[in-house]
Design a protein around this motif. Structure first.
Motif, short mmCIF file in Angstrom:
data_model
loop_
_atom_site.label_atom_id
_atom_site.label_comp_id
_atom_site.label_asym_id
_atom_site.label_seq_id
_atom_site.Cartn_x
_atom_site.Cartn_y
_atom_site.Cartn_z
N ASP A 17 0.83 -1.20 0.00
CA ASP A 17 0.00 0.00 0.00
C ASP A 17 0.87 1.25 0.00
O ASP A 17 0.60 2.21 -0.73
N ALA A 18 1.92 1.26 0.81
CA ALA A 18 2.82 2.42 0.87
C ALA A 18 3.52 2.61 -0.47
O ALA A 18 3.66 3.74 -0.95
N PHE A 19 3.93 1.52 -1.09
CA PHE A 19 4.58 1.60 -2.39
C PHE A 19 3.63 2.15 -3.44
O PHE A 19 3.99 3.03 -4.22
N VAL A 20 2.40 1.66 -3.46
CA VAL A 20 1.40 2.13 -4.42
C VAL A 20 1.12 3.62 -4.22
O VAL A 20 1.03 4.39 -5.17
N ARG A 21 1.00 4.04 -2.95
CA ARG A 21 0.77 5.47 -2.67
C ARG A 21 1.95 6.31 -3.15
O ARG A 21 1.77 7.37 -3.73
N LYS A 22 3.17 5.81 -2.93
CA LYS A 22 4.36 6.54 -3.35
C LYS A 22 4.40 6.68 -4.87
O LYS A 22 4.67 7.76 -5.40
N ILE A 23 4.13 5.60 -5.58
CA ILE A 23 4.11 5.64 -7.04
C ILE A 23 3.02 6.60 -7.53
O ILE A 23 3.24 7.38 -8.46
N SER A 24 1.85 6.55 -6.92
CA SER A 24 0.75 7.44 -7.31
C SER A 24 1.13 8.90 -7.11
O SER A 24 0.85 9.74 -7.97
N ARG A 25 1.77 9.20 -5.98
CA ARG A 25 2.21 10.58 -5.74
C ARG A 25 3.24 11.02 -6.77
O ARG A 25 3.19 12.13 -7.28
N GLU A 26 4.17 10.13 -7.10
CA GLU A 26 5.20 10.48 -8.09
C GLU A 26 4.58 10.69 -9.46
O GLU A 26 4.97 11.59 -10.19
N MET A 27 3.61 9.87 -9.82
CA MET A 27 2.94 10.05 -11.11
C MET A 27 2.16 11.36 -11.14
O MET A 27 2.13 12.04 -12.15
N ALA A 28 1.52 11.72 -10.03
CA ALA A 28 0.81 13.01 -9.96
C ALA A 28 1.80 14.16 -10.10
O ALA A 28 1.50 15.16 -10.77
N ARG A 29 2.99 14.03 -9.48
CA ARG A 29 4.02 15.07 -9.64
C ARG A 29 4.47 15.17 -11.09
O ARG A 29 4.67 16.26 -11.61
N GLU A 30 4.63 14.02 -11.75
CA GLU A 30 5.03 14.03 -13.16
C GLU A 30 3.91 14.65 -14.00
O GLU A 30 4.18 15.42 -14.93
N GLY A 31 2.66 14.35 -13.69
CA GLY A 31 1.54 14.98 -14.38
C GLY A 31 1.57 16.49 -14.21
O GLY A 31 1.33 17.25 -15.15
N ARG A 32 1.91 16.93 -13.02
CA ARG A 32 2.03 18.38 -12.75
C ARG A 32 3.14 18.98 -13.59
O ARG A 32 2.98 20.03 -14.19
N ARG A 33 4.29 18.31 -13.66
CA ARG A 33 5.41 18.83 -14.45
C ARG A 33 5.03 18.93 -15.93
O ARG A 33 5.39 19.89 -16.61
#
Length: 148
Positions: A17-33
């Motif tokens: 779950d922590a890994f999935v949340r981390k990946i999701s946050r990173e993808m959202a940051r990439e979407g922001r970029r």
């Protein structure tokens, strides 16, 4: 009897779950970029608030392994002459469009026909080095073949 595995290691456990949340946050940051790269585009200025709201909508495309260039091209090509609502246009494209994957030159090069060398001693065939390096000559030296 199956071994007892702590939940933190099991599929669906805390670590996953922590890994999935981390990946999701990173993808959202990439979407922001990616969306931030639209701001210099004169027809598509987005506020920070708009970018924050739209960034999670880019994540499905990132999960499907679209490159940022493919996503930007999808969001910016064939724009209407007049854009009433930039966030509305971007939202519509994120929901209704699909980025086109542009094939890299390297991928095209790897699809060339394979040239082979032939050993007259053992009748073996070997893939030539020409495929690995386009400038390299076709193998004619039997030392590069399996029987040598």
């Amino acid at each position: 009897m199956a071994p007892v595995v702590p939940q933190s290691v099991e599929k669906g456990g805390e670590r996953e779950d922590a890994f999935v949340r981390k990946i999701s946050r990173e993808m959202a940051r990439e979407g922001r970029r990616i969306l931030e790269r639209l701001s210099p585009h004169t027809k598509l200025p987005l506020s920070d608030r708009d970018i924050d709201r739209l960034a999670p909508k880019v994540v499905p495309w990132l999960r499907e392994d679209y490159r940022s260039e493919d996503i930007l091209r999808c969001l910016t090509q064939n724009l209407p002459e007049r854009v009433e609502s930039v966030p509305g246009l971007i939202t519509h494209r994120l929901k209704s469009f699909t980025p086109e994957r542009i094939v890299q030159a390297a991928a095209q090069a790897s699809s060339r026909p394979v040239e082979q060398a032939h050993c007259e001693v053992c009748e073996a065939r070997s893939v030539s080095a020409a495929r690995a390096a386009s400038a390299a000559p076709v193998l004619t030296n039997s030392a590069a073949l399996p029987c040598a």
